[in-house]
Design a protein around this motif. Sequence first.
Motif, short mmCIF file in Angstrom:
data_model
loop_
_atom_site.label_atom_id
_atom_site.label_comp_id
_atom_site.label_asym_id
_atom_site.label_seq_id
_atom_site.Cartn_x
_atom_site.Cartn_y
_atom_site.Cartn_z
N HIS A 210 -9.76 21.52 7.53
CA HIS A 210 -9.41 22.18 6.27
C HIS A 210 -7.95 22.61 6.33
CE1 HIS A 210 -13.86 23.39 5.27
NE2 HIS A 210 -13.65 22.09 5.25
N ASP A 212 -6.39 24.12 3.65
CA ASP A 212 -6.34 24.70 2.31
C ASP A 212 -5.93 26.17 2.28
OD1 ASP A 212 -8.59 25.67 3.54
OD2 ASP A 212 -9.98 25.18 1.92
N GLU A 221 -3.80 22.95 10.09
CA GLU A 221 -5.15 23.21 9.59
C GLU A 221 -5.58 24.62 9.96
OE1 GLU A 221 -5.87 22.49 13.83
OE2 GLU A 221 -4.49 21.66 12.34
#
Length: 363
Positions: A210, A212, A221
């Motif tokens: 991820h 995000d 990440e």
Amino acid sequence: PKAEEGRSVFRWGVVGLGLGRGHAERILRHGDGWALAAVCDALPERTGAFGAAHPDVRVSTDYARFLEDAVLDGVILAVPHDLHMPLAIQALDSGRHVLVEKPMARTVAECAAMNAAARRAGKVLMVAQNWRYTPWVRLVKRLIATGELGRLRAARSEWLQRVLGDSRPGNWLADGARAGGGPVMSLAVHNIDCMRYLLGEPARVTAVCHWDHPAFRNGAEIWAMAQVEFEQGAMGQVFTSYAAYAPVDGGPLWLYGDEGTLYKADLASADVRVSTSGRPDGYATLEDRDHGGLPSADAYLNELHHFVDCCRTGSPPLSGGEDNVRTIRFVEAIYESARRGMPVTLERVDESREPGSARETRA
């Protein structure tokens, strides 16, 4: 400091007085046969404080001057990951042995350049993958070799920390351009390297990352999970995050074999527990307390001893650069799989070719 009979004092230099301060203090405490000749850090407040506490140690904020002015046998690099390659090559080219903190570098290409410099200089290049120098890992290695667990079928390991909210100036762990990634590269590289040491080389990796969180940038990440198939047939799982509220700070490890299971709870504990038919009390702490054949219970001190021994004898280090490029290849395969959304098959690293030896394969 007095050296062992027939041996000269090993003269150390330490670069980076964050993590490197611990290395420097161990060298100073060791005394016999070792000398801390110089330290270097870009922050004058660090060098100033260290110099005030240790006036006999040369201090510098300039790395080129540090290499030029100090009489050194070996250099420890405890610096941000983007500096590992250039600083290691400078030290090797100057005729010094190098112990570089993990991870070895950000990419296989950077590792290859470091290894080439070590070969060219005829010097030792070792990576401080300190789990390999812990008594519990040595005991696990020995237990696997005895066959008590039977054929190894699976392994699981994780390391979770919460780095969010760390707003210190210069905190580079959230910057993928400097760190080479997020927690896979900076944290779980311990677990990944240990899996290689215990189970051998990975054959195929399937991963999810991820990317995000706005605090983590440039390809860093914040969560990652990887499923691994090893060449010898075992399967494995690695899980890591810099966003978790983690009750345990340290990499739990499970090994599952046909004849038993091994469990290591956390790095703070000395216990390794084993459950087999031959242990009627179920989970039992291993009774072996000889440090796994290592000099002490302190993994950091053990790796320093090993480095000096290799420098003096010319023996290849247990975690040398020629070995540890494969740990970084493992990390690269995790990132490749996550970015492409497909499994990645690994080939053996061949530094005579351009890096990037993974082949993507459809499941």
